[in-house]
Design a protein around this motif. Structure first.
Motif, short mmCIF file in Angstrom:
data_model
loop_
_atom_site.label_atom_id
_atom_site.label_comp_id
_atom_site.label_asym_id
_atom_site.label_seq_id
_atom_site.Cartn_x
_atom_site.Cartn_y
_atom_site.Cartn_z
N VAL A 44 0.87 -1.17 0.00
CA VAL A 44 0.00 0.00 0.00
C VAL A 44 0.91 1.22 0.00
CG1 VAL A 44 -1.68 1.30 1.37
CG2 VAL A 44 -1.87 -1.19 1.19
N VAL A 45 0.71 2.13 -0.94
CA VAL A 45 1.61 3.27 -1.07
C VAL A 45 0.83 4.58 -1.08
CG1 VAL A 45 3.33 1.92 -2.32
CG2 VAL A 45 1.63 3.21 -3.59
N GLU A 46 1.50 5.64 -0.63
CA GLU A 46 0.91 6.97 -0.62
C GLU A 46 1.92 7.96 -1.20
OE1 GLU A 46 -1.17 10.20 2.42
OE2 GLU A 46 0.11 8.61 3.22
N PHE A 47 1.44 8.79 -2.11
CA PHE A 47 2.29 9.80 -2.72
C PHE A 47 1.84 11.18 -2.25
CE2 PHE A 47 1.92 6.30 -5.88
CZ PHE A 47 3.21 5.82 -5.77
N GLY A 48 2.65 11.79 -1.39
CA GLY A 48 2.31 13.06 -0.79
C GLY A 48 1.65 12.83 0.55
N CYS A 49 2.45 12.57 1.59
CA CYS A 49 1.86 12.15 2.87
C CYS A 49 1.76 13.27 3.89
CB CYS A 49 2.64 10.99 3.47
SG CYS A 49 4.31 11.40 4.03
N TYR A 50 2.42 14.41 3.66
CA TYR A 50 2.38 15.55 4.58
C TYR A 50 2.74 15.08 5.99
CZ TYR A 50 0.48 19.84 6.77
OH TYR A 50 0.30 20.99 7.51
N ARG A 51 1.86 15.24 6.96
CA ARG A 51 2.15 14.87 8.35
C ARG A 51 1.71 13.45 8.69
NH1 ARG A 51 -0.96 19.36 11.34
NH2 ARG A 51 -0.30 18.22 13.20
N PRO A 70 2.58 -4.04 3.77
CA PRO A 70 3.41 -2.91 4.20
C PRO A 70 2.87 -1.61 3.62
CG PRO A 70 4.48 -4.06 2.40
CD PRO A 70 3.26 -4.87 2.76
N VAL A 71 3.09 -0.50 4.33
CA VAL A 71 2.70 0.83 3.85
C VAL A 71 3.96 1.63 3.55
CG1 VAL A 71 1.53 2.98 4.43
CG2 VAL A 71 0.54 0.80 5.15
N HIS A 72 4.03 2.18 2.35
CA HIS A 72 5.14 3.04 1.94
C HIS A 72 4.59 4.44 1.67
CE1 HIS A 72 8.27 -0.11 1.02
NE2 HIS A 72 7.18 -0.86 1.11
N ALA A 73 5.26 5.46 2.18
CA ALA A 73 4.83 6.84 1.97
C ALA A 73 5.98 7.67 1.39
CB ALA A 73 4.34 7.46 3.27
N PRO A 115 5.46 3.23 8.99
CA PRO A 115 5.50 3.02 7.54
C PRO A 115 6.93 3.10 7.04
CG PRO A 115 4.96 5.29 8.00
CD PRO A 115 5.06 4.60 9.35
N HIS A 116 7.14 2.66 5.83
CA HIS A 116 8.43 2.86 5.15
C HIS A 116 8.37 4.26 4.53
CE1 HIS A 116 9.43 -1.43 5.52
NE2 HIS A 116 8.16 -1.66 5.22
N LEU A 117 9.18 5.18 5.00
CA LEU A 117 9.15 6.56 4.53
C LEU A 117 10.27 6.82 3.54
CD1 LEU A 117 8.33 8.47 7.84
CD2 LEU A 117 6.78 7.85 5.98
N HIS A 118 9.93 7.52 2.46
CA HIS A 118 10.89 7.82 1.39
C HIS A 118 10.88 9.33 1.18
CE1 HIS A 118 10.83 3.46 0.31
NE2 HIS A 118 9.58 3.57 0.73
N ARG A 133 5.43 -4.78 -6.37
CA ARG A 133 4.02 -5.10 -6.59
C ARG A 133 3.17 -4.22 -5.67
NH1 ARG A 133 1.16 -9.72 -8.59
NH2 ARG A 133 -0.86 -10.06 -7.58
N ILE A 134 2.22 -3.52 -6.24
CA ILE A 134 1.41 -2.56 -5.49
C ILE A 134 -0.06 -2.94 -5.59
CG2 ILE A 134 0.65 -0.15 -5.41
CD1 ILE A 134 3.48 0.57 -6.43
N ALA A 135 -0.73 -2.98 -4.44
CA ALA A 135 -2.15 -3.35 -4.39
C ALA A 135 -3.06 -2.13 -4.29
CB ALA A 135 -2.42 -4.28 -3.21
N PHE A 136 -2.55 -1.07 -3.69
CA PHE A 136 -3.38 0.12 -3.44
C PHE A 136 -2.48 1.34 -3.37
CE2 PHE A 136 -5.51 3.27 -0.84
CZ PHE A 136 -6.82 3.23 -1.28
N ALA A 137 -2.94 2.45 -3.96
CA ALA A 137 -2.17 3.69 -3.88
C ALA A 137 -3.10 4.87 -3.68
CB ALA A 137 -1.33 3.89 -5.14
#
Length: 237
Positions: A44-51, A70-73, A115-118, A133-137
């Motif tokens: 599960v990934v997020e692009f632009g997570c702010y706080r 796992p969650v990646h931001a 989360p895994h922060l980038h 492999r990504i299931a949700f973004a």
């Protein structure tokens, strides 16, 4: 497992009202639940997570579903980039600056797995740091170029049945059935989607608030997964 959604939701509504509201949380919970219950595997990934409000919300939803994804931001943590020619100047350069510490403290406060922060510009982090492999973004880039970078990076990695949710996608006040109109505060989001997909019909406008609508894209779904997803999740909170 301790369900932290109720307490977390009320906290976010008080502390991060500009980026996380009840309508957004309803849509994200509903679509993420669809993915989990359909057995779609991947990160599960997020692009632009702010706080980290939505980052934490997705982790809380996954935990409530007993899903171990796992969650990646991804975020520059320096605020929004400069306005481009397809963007509105409603949001200024540098707006929504935050820190990695903001995200980690929120997760620690509610006992959520980190989360895994980038940290860095999407152009620098996405090519090498996206899961295979990504299931949700959840795409919250606000700008045309940022959304374009996300789409180009994530689409080749989507699992069958994966779902993308786009923040600030459409303006429900101006949209008609079957014809969504871009959110004037962030018109580059819809423009980037149309440029990548080649048609506005690839993304469905989903409205849970009278002032904005999210966009939902469902990746190519095998028949067995489609049947499971058609049943839908229980009503989100």
């Amino acid at each position: 497992m301790n369900d932290r959604r109720g307490a977390l939701q009320e906290y976010l509504l008080r502390t991060q009202p500009r980026t996380v509201d009840r309508g957004r949380m309803v849509v994200v919970e509903r679509e993420l639940t669809r993915v989990v219950r359909a057995g779609v595997t991947g990160a599960v990934v997020e692009f632009g997570c702010y706080r980290g409000g939505m980052t934490a919300w997705m982790r809380a939803v996954l935990d409530a579903l007993e899903a171990d994804a796992p969650v990646h931001a991804y975020d520059s943590f320096r605020g929004l980039p400069a306005v481009g020619r397809h963007d509105s100047d409603y949001l200024a350069e540098g707006e929504f600056a935050a820190s990695v510490g903001d995200v980690l403290r929120l997760h620690e406060q509610f006992g959520l797995r980190r989360p895994h922060l980038h940290a860095g510009l999407f152009a620098h982090t996405l090519p090498e740091q996206l899961p295979g492999r990504i299931a949700f973004a959840y795409v919250d880039g606000d700008r045309y170029e940022s959304t374009l970078e996300c789409l180009r990076a994530v689409l080749p990695r989507l699992a069958p049945g994966a779902i993308l949710v786009f923040d600030d996608y459409a303006d429900p006040a101006a949209s008609l059935p079957g014809r969504a109109v871009a959110q004037p505060k962030a018109p580059g989001v819809m423009k980037a989607c149309e440029d990548v997909f080649g048609t506005p019909l690839a993304v469905t406008s989903v409205c849970e608030d009278p002032t904005w609508a999210l966009g939902v894209y469902r990746h190519a779904v095998p028949p067995t997964v489609a049947a499971a997803m058609s049943a839908g999740p229980e009503t989100a909170r």
